[in-house]
Design a protein around this motif. Structure first.
Motif, PDB file in Angstrom:
ATOM      1  N   GLU A  35       0.745  -1.227  -0.014  1.00  0.00           N
ATOM      2  CA  GLU A  35      -0.014   0.009  -0.050  1.00  0.00           C
ATOM      3  C   GLU A  35       0.920   1.244   0.174  1.00  0.00           C
ATOM      4  N   MET A  36       1.885   1.262   0.788  1.00  0.00           N
ATOM      5  CA  MET A  36       2.792   2.380   0.766  1.00  0.00           C
ATOM      6  C   MET A  36       3.435   2.763  -0.422  1.00  0.00           C
ATOM      7  N   THR A  37       3.819   1.484  -1.132  1.00  0.00           N
ATOM      8  CA  THR A  37       4.844   1.633  -2.419  1.00  0.00           C
ATOM      9  C   THR A  37       3.670   2.332  -3.496  1.00  0.00           C
ATOM     10  N   GLU A  38       2.276   1.727  -3.441  1.00  0.00           N
ATOM     11  CA  GLU A  38       1.449   2.365  -4.345  1.00  0.00           C
ATOM     12  C   GLU A  38       1.316   3.694  -4.208  1.00  0.00           C
ATOM     13  N   ASP A  39       1.208   4.233  -2.944  1.00  0.00           N
ATOM     14  CA  ASP A  39       1.090   5.921  -2.581  1.00  0.00           C
ATOM     15  C   ASP A  39       2.296   6.585  -2.843  1.00  0.00           C
ATOM     16  N   VAL A  40       3.410   5.958  -2.900  1.00  0.00           N
ATOM     17  CA  VAL A  40       4.611   6.812  -3.009  1.00  0.00           C
ATOM     18  C   VAL A  40       4.984   6.947  -4.521  1.00  0.00           C
ATOM     19  N   LEU A  41       4.583   6.099  -5.409  1.00  0.00           N
ATOM     20  CA  LEU A  41       4.803   5.982  -6.588  1.00  0.00           C
ATOM     21  C   LEU A  41       3.750   7.069  -7.411  1.00  0.00           C
ATOM     22  N   ARG A  42       2.612   7.274  -6.497  1.00  0.00           N
ATOM     23  CA  ARG A  42       1.594   7.942  -7.272  1.00  0.00           C
ATOM     24  C   ARG A  42       1.533   9.517  -6.805  1.00  0.00           C
ATOM     25  N   LEU A  43       2.263   9.726  -5.705  1.00  0.00           N
ATOM     26  CA  LEU A  43       2.175  11.017  -4.995  1.00  0.00           C
ATOM     27  C   LEU A  43       2.804  12.165  -5.850  1.00  0.00           C
ATOM     28  N   GLY A  44       1.805  13.289  -6.028  1.00  0.00           N
ATOM     29  CA  GLY A  44       2.313  14.617  -6.780  1.00  0.00           C
ATOM     30  C   GLY A  44       2.008  14.464  -8.267  1.00  0.00           C
ATOM     31  N   ARG A  45       1.205  13.456  -8.691  1.00  0.00           N
ATOM     32  CA  ARG A  45       1.032  13.496 -10.050  1.00  0.00           C
ATOM     33  C   ARG A  45      -0.344  14.072 -10.516  1.00  0.00           C
ATOM     34  N   GLU A  46      -0.998  14.405  -9.335  1.00  0.00           N
ATOM     35  CA  GLU A  46      -2.300  15.360  -9.699  1.00  0.00           C
ATOM     36  C   GLU A  46      -1.945  16.695 -10.037  1.00  0.00           C
ATOM     37  N   GLU A  47      -2.472  17.323 -11.106  1.00  0.00           N
ATOM     38  CA  GLU A  47      -2.354  18.834 -11.387  1.00  0.00           C
ATOM     39  C   GLU A  47      -3.503  19.688 -10.494  1.00  0.00           C
ATOM     40  N   GLY A  48      -3.007  20.976 -10.375  1.00  0.00           N
ATOM     41  CA  GLY A  48      -3.680  21.745  -9.765  1.00  0.00           C
ATOM     42  C   GLY A  48      -3.821  21.619  -8.380  1.00  0.00           C
ATOM     43  N   VAL A  49      -2.757  21.217  -7.719  1.00  0.00           N
ATOM     44  CA  VAL A  49      -2.879  20.888  -6.432  1.00  0.00           C
ATOM     45  C   VAL A  49      -2.179  22.133  -5.535  1.00  0.00           C
ATOM     46  N   GLY A  50      -3.119  22.636  -4.544  1.00  0.00           N
ATOM     47  CA  GLY A  50      -2.669  23.739  -3.624  1.00  0.00           C
ATOM     48  C   GLY A  50      -1.344  23.605  -3.101  1.00  0.00           C
ATOM     49  N   GLU A  51      -0.841  24.716  -2.430  1.00  0.00           N
ATOM     50  CA  GLU A  51       0.345  24.432  -1.534  1.00  0.00           C
ATOM     51  C   GLU A  51       0.236  23.725  -0.448  1.00  0.00           C
ATOM     52  N   GLU A  52      -0.837  23.864   0.140  1.00  0.00           N
ATOM     53  CA  GLU A  52      -1.012  23.041   1.533  1.00  0.00           C
ATOM     54  C   GLU A  52      -1.271  21.514   1.349  1.00  0.00           C
ATOM     55  N   ALA A  53      -1.941  21.453   0.112  1.00  0.00           N
ATOM     56  CA  ALA A  53      -1.985  19.947  -0.205  1.00  0.00           C
ATOM     57  C   ALA A  53      -0.829  19.374  -0.651  1.00  0.00           C
ATOM     58  N   ARG A  54       0.110  20.238  -1.090  1.00  0.00           N
ATOM     59  CA  ARG A  54       1.507  19.447  -1.788  1.00  0.00           C
ATOM     60  C   ARG A  54       2.194  19.379  -0.397  1.00  0.00           C
ATOM     61  N   ASN A  55       2.144  20.217   0.492  1.00  0.00           N
ATOM     62  CA  ASN A  55       3.016  19.972   1.703  1.00  0.00           C
ATOM     63  C   ASN A  55       2.327  18.873   2.531  1.00  0.00           C
TER      64      ASN A  55
END
Length: 365
Positions: free
Chosen positions: A236-256
């Motif tokens: 589950e962790m590996t799935e998460d870390v390989l997908r993180l940050g790929r969404e566009e239009g993410v705000g600063e707080e969400a990126r943090n």
């Protein structure tokens, strides 16, 4: 009438040869899957016999273990025969490496299923490399068996991945990859991690029953042994870390928040000493460096040299179309390694030797 010299008595020679073959047959006609019979195997006696009568390794026989009419090699390997015995048999009868046993399995399938040591596995492959790619009746290659049989060690699986890394992509007749099989059979965490590093895309593949590896790891089934929580957690962790940050239009707080989650995941990888997982995360997710580089430079330090870190962060200088993005990524990494050299206290003094010696200077990147 002149007496026939016994030395040239054909009948006597035939009887002697027959006795030699039957002697070996009597020594190894045991069932490898029965512990009581497996314990009766005497490797020293077999070695002594083969040294005296090497030709006895050539005759096919039908053994009680039910693997068909085969030469002795497969049976001896399954019984735990030593490398010395196996070498003698292969030298005398190399064609035994090409035999098909019951279920279309080859000698490597059988050796893995019965828990042969990695030295024997390595030798068999070296003598006949095609063994690693051959499929049994269920379209399983030897790697499928190494992933799913508890009798086979993690070192055997690692060696198979080394000689045939594409095997991690192989599908059996139910569309299971070796990773699916490992999770379904409750394989050790070490096996699961090795398979993940080679073919992480298997995480999202669904088999014929619509199950992913994570689905098998979590599945509650009375026909299965208990689930292994740490395996499901890592998947589950590996799935998460390989997908993180790929969404566009993410705000600063969400990126943090994404960055903090990435740090927790990577820190867990580090805590279980899965450095391959850290390298995998940066290699497969080019957005990861921008999420975690400032607050967690020590994770990049674990990657090794600057060149290794660049590779792990998805930088490929051969792709001209991405040169600008790559240059930016390189600059970011340069600054990180520069900080590590000048401020080792940020990582508790755990700066790699290369960093301390200045290898991470701009010139080498």
């Amino acid at each position: 009438m002149e007496e026939i010299n016994p030395e040239f008595d054909v009948e006597a020679i035939v009887h002697r040869i027959s006795d030699e073959f039957m002697t070996l047959f009597g020594m190894i006609d045991l069932c490898p899957f029965l512990a009581s019979e497996r314990a009766q195997y005497d490797d020293a006696a077999v070695l002594a016999h083969l040294t005296r009568c090497p030709g006895s390794a050539r005759l096919p026989q039908s053994y009680r273990c039910g693997i068909g009419l085969v030469r002795p090699l497969a049976v001896v390997v399954a019984l735990g025969g030593s490398l010395e015995v196996v070498k003698l048999m292969v030298r005398e009868s190399p064609e035994a490496l090409e035999e098909k046993l019951s279920g279309k399995r080859n000698v490597l399938h059988y050796a893995i299923a019965e828990g042969a040591g990695v030295d024997v596995i390595r030798y068999l492959i070296s003598q006949h490399p095609p063994l690693v790619k051959e499929m049994d009746t269920f379209d399983a290659i030897p790697l499928h068996l190494a992933a799913s049989y508890p009798s086979s060690s993690a070192s055997v699986l690692t060696h198979l991945l080394h000689v045939h890394p594409k095997g991690a992509r192989a599908l059996d007749y139910r569309y299971l990859t070796p990773l699916h099989r490992a999770c379904k059979s409750r394989a050790s965490l070490e096996k699961v991690l090795a398979l993940l590093e080679i073919y992480p895309d298997a995480l999202w593949l669904k088999d014929g029953g619509r199950n992913t590896p994570l689905g098998w790891a979590e599945k509650v089934d009375h026909s299965l042994t208990d689930a292994v929580p740490e395996v499901a957690q890592i998947l589950e962790m590996t799935e998460d870390v390989l997908r993180l940050g790929r969404e566009e239009g993410v705000g600063e707080e969400a990126r943090n928040n994404l960055g903090e989650h990435a740090i927790r995941v990577l820190d867990h990888f580090r805590s279980i000493r899965w450095m391959g997982g850290i390298r995998l995360a940066f290699a497969r997710n080019c957005n990861l460096a921008s999420l975690v580089d400032a607050p967690m430079p020590e994770l990049l330090a674990l990657l090794g040299s600057a060149e290794d870190a660049i590779d792990c962060c998805g930088v490929n200088v051969n792709e001209d179309s991405k040169e600008t993005e790559q240059s930016a990524r390189r600059l970011r990494l340069k600054s990180i390694f520069s900080v590590l050299v000048q401020c080792p206290d940020l990582v508790g003094g755990a700066v790699p030797e290369a960093a301390a010696s200045g290898e991470y200077e701009v010139g080498v990147i």
